[in-house]
Design an enzyme around this catalytic site. Structure first.
Site, mmCIF file in Angstrom:
data_model
loop_
_atom_site.group_PDB
_atom_site.id
_atom_site.type_symbol
_atom_site.label_atom_id
_atom_site.label_comp_id
_atom_site.label_asym_id
_atom_site.label_seq_id
_atom_site.Cartn_x
_atom_site.Cartn_y
_atom_site.Cartn_z
ATOM 1 N N CYS A 81 0.853 -1.199 0.000
ATOM 2 C CA CYS A 81 0.000 0.000 0.000
ATOM 3 C C CYS A 81 0.879 1.236 0.000
ATOM 4 C CB CYS A 81 -0.878 -0.031 1.250
ATOM 5 S SG CYS A 81 -1.808 1.461 1.556
ATOM 6 N N TYR A 315 -6.726 30.655 3.389
ATOM 7 C CA TYR A 315 -6.922 29.218 3.101
ATOM 8 C C TYR A 315 -7.680 28.595 4.287
ATOM 9 C CZ TYR A 315 -2.808 30.260 0.180
ATOM 10 O OH TYR A 315 -1.910 30.816 -0.685
ATOM 11 N N CYS A 412 1.592 21.913 5.344
ATOM 12 C CA CYS A 412 1.579 20.449 5.218
ATOM 13 C C CYS A 412 2.695 19.978 4.301
ATOM 14 C CB CYS A 412 0.216 19.972 4.735
ATOM 15 S SG CYS A 412 -0.284 20.747 3.204
#
Ligand code: SAH
Length: 469
Positions: A81, A315, A412
């Protein structure tokens, strides 16, 4: 030297570093090799699969001596994965890796030195933390309906019945949808032929309220046997919302623009701290609620509010940070590009009886300069929380012109963060403090909050006078 190697050579090397995607990095005779799935401290045997001028890529063949930081991955599918790139790394070492990654980028790309790096905030129990899941739906080679995840960097689905970072209720939801599709012969979407109906199962589960949303993403306008599906999904504890999302595009973007509510309401509600948030399928909402609370607490602390400040939250999504800050500021303005998110933000302000928050729809890099030029708006504190690509330079330039005393940058992506901090530190700001939060345990991703202060408080007054003059 590249000349000493050729494709398919087997080499043994010690992994001494991890790259930005979590791949192991080591050297053989001074030549750098990237080896996916190898961890820092491992001695591995790798087969060379690609050679570039100054480095190459190897496939992990055997772990000769495991790193002392290696643990057994909980999930048997972790390697196949793409989601948990560093699950076999001891959690404390994961945190160390993330903090080092941010520090390294700030130094190399941002040229930022002389600041305080506060210790990274990890999770006590770094499992089952996600509140949002999107499982692709397809068929295996025998034609059986499967749901699961895309194998790393591919679009072939690996079936999965259990994911260790998702809420356990997802197992029940996937199995209901799968059985409904099989029983009523409902087709799954095929990416190659662009035919078939059900593309993804999208879920959101409120951490504190336990409210559940199930949204089927379909390549069509409606589903057959709708009542049967609703009847079964209604059995899920906490279910509040069953929706369809129409996505007929030939694209790998998961969600389309249209949402139809089939049952219940088109949103769920969850809480962060004292504030309740209404969350629609299309709105951005942080996926790790436990860590989000800690992240926002850092942002709030860095904002240093006393109740007198005017704050811009750029944002802003559904107003998560804005409403968190509004509790301690005089006025908060939020800006966000997705109109539905702003509708949620306004509704969230109303729901929480917050009257000092106002929201604008549009691009931050357009709304802020426009408001500044036309209306001479002012900020004591600007908070930015951009997507991975970071802030547009037009926005940074406007922020510098507005010269707030404090900028809080929530990021991020440490690479674009470092780039933007470099700009801000060359234009009058000093990076004071940096603190990482682990929002995505077992992945290579890391969230960072940075406090910047204006180097000279006087220049802010000057800027205001010049503007008025
Ligand atoms: N602060 C929010 C959302 C952060 S995610 C929270 O913590 O929940 C980044 C958000 O920026 C997303 O909601 C995205 O829709 C929005 N966005 C992306 N590009 C933008 C732009 N140019 N201007 C304003 N918002 C943008």
């Amino acid at each position: 030297m590249k000349e000493n190697f050729k494709k398919n050579d087997l080499v043994t090397l010690k992994i001494t570093d991890l790259g930005s995607s979590g791949e192991g990095i080591g050297k053989v005779d001074g030549f750098t090799l990237f080896v996916k799935d190898a961890l820092i401290g491992d001695v591995v045997q790798a087969k060379i699969i690609k050679l570039k001028k100054n480095y190459g890529y190897g496939r992990l063949m055997e772990i000769v001596t495991p790193s002392p930081a290696r643990v057994e991955a909980r999930c048997p599918k972790a390697r196949a994965c793409g989601g948990c790139q560093i699950q076999p790394l001891d959690y404390e070492k994961q945190l160390e890796y993330k903090e080092n990654k941010v520090g390294g980028l700030l130094e190399r790309v941002g040229k930022i030195r002389d600041y305080v790096m506060e210790p990274i905030i990890g999770m006590e129990e770094p499992w089952h933390y996600r509140n949002k899941a999107q499982f692709p739906v397809g068929k295996d080679k025998d034609g059986k309906i499967i749901t699961g995840f895309y194998a790393g960097r591919t679009h072939s689905i690996v079936p999965l019945d259990k994911c260790f970072i998702q809420h356990p209720l997802n197992e029940q939801i996937m199995s209901i949808v799968q059985r409904w599709m099989e029983e009523f012969n409902i087709s799954s979407y095929d990416e190659v032929s662009h035919k078939g109906l059900v593309r993804h199962i999208f879920t959101r589960i409120g951490k504190y309220t336990g409210e559940v949303m199930v949204c089927l993403v379909i390549n069509g306008k409606k589903i057959p046997k709708e009542a049967e599906l609703i009847e079964r999904l209604k059995q899920i504890p906490g279910i509040k919302s069953i929706c369809l999302n129409v996505n007929r595009e030939n694209t790998n973007v998961i969600l389309g623009k249209d949402i139809q509510c089939l049952w219940g309401q088109p949103y769920i509600t969850d809480k962060i701290g004292e504030i309740s948030y209404r969350i629609s399928p299309l709105s951005f909402f942080q996926v790790n609620p436990i860590q989000t609370q800690k992240l926002y607490a850092t942002a709030l602390e860095y904002a240093g509010l006393t109740g007198k400040e005017t704050v811009w939250d750029l944002y802003c999504g559904i107003g998560t940070i804005s409403l968190f800050l509004a509790q301690a500021a005089k006025k908060v303005y939020g800006v966000e590009i997705v109109p539905e998110a702003i509708r949620d933000a306004q509704e969230n302000a109303r729901l929480n009886h917050i009257e000092n928050a106002e929201f604008f729809v549009g691009k931050a890099e357009e709304v802020l300069p426009e408001q500044y030029e036309k209306n001479g708006v002012y900020a004591d504190v600007i908070v930015v929380d951009p997507p991975r690509k970071g802030c547009d330079e037009k926005l940074l330039a406007c922020m510098v012109q507005m010269a707030p005393e404090t900028i809080v940058y929530v990021s991020c992506d440490p690479a674009t963060l470092a780039r933007d901090l470099n700009y801000l530190s060359n234009h009058g700001y000093k990076v004071e403090k940096v603190r990482c939060t682990d929002m995505f345990p077992h992945s290579v991703h890391v969230e960072t909050v940075v406090l910047l202060s204006h180097k000279s408080p006087d220049s802010h007054i000057n800027a205001t006078i010049i503007n008025i003059g």
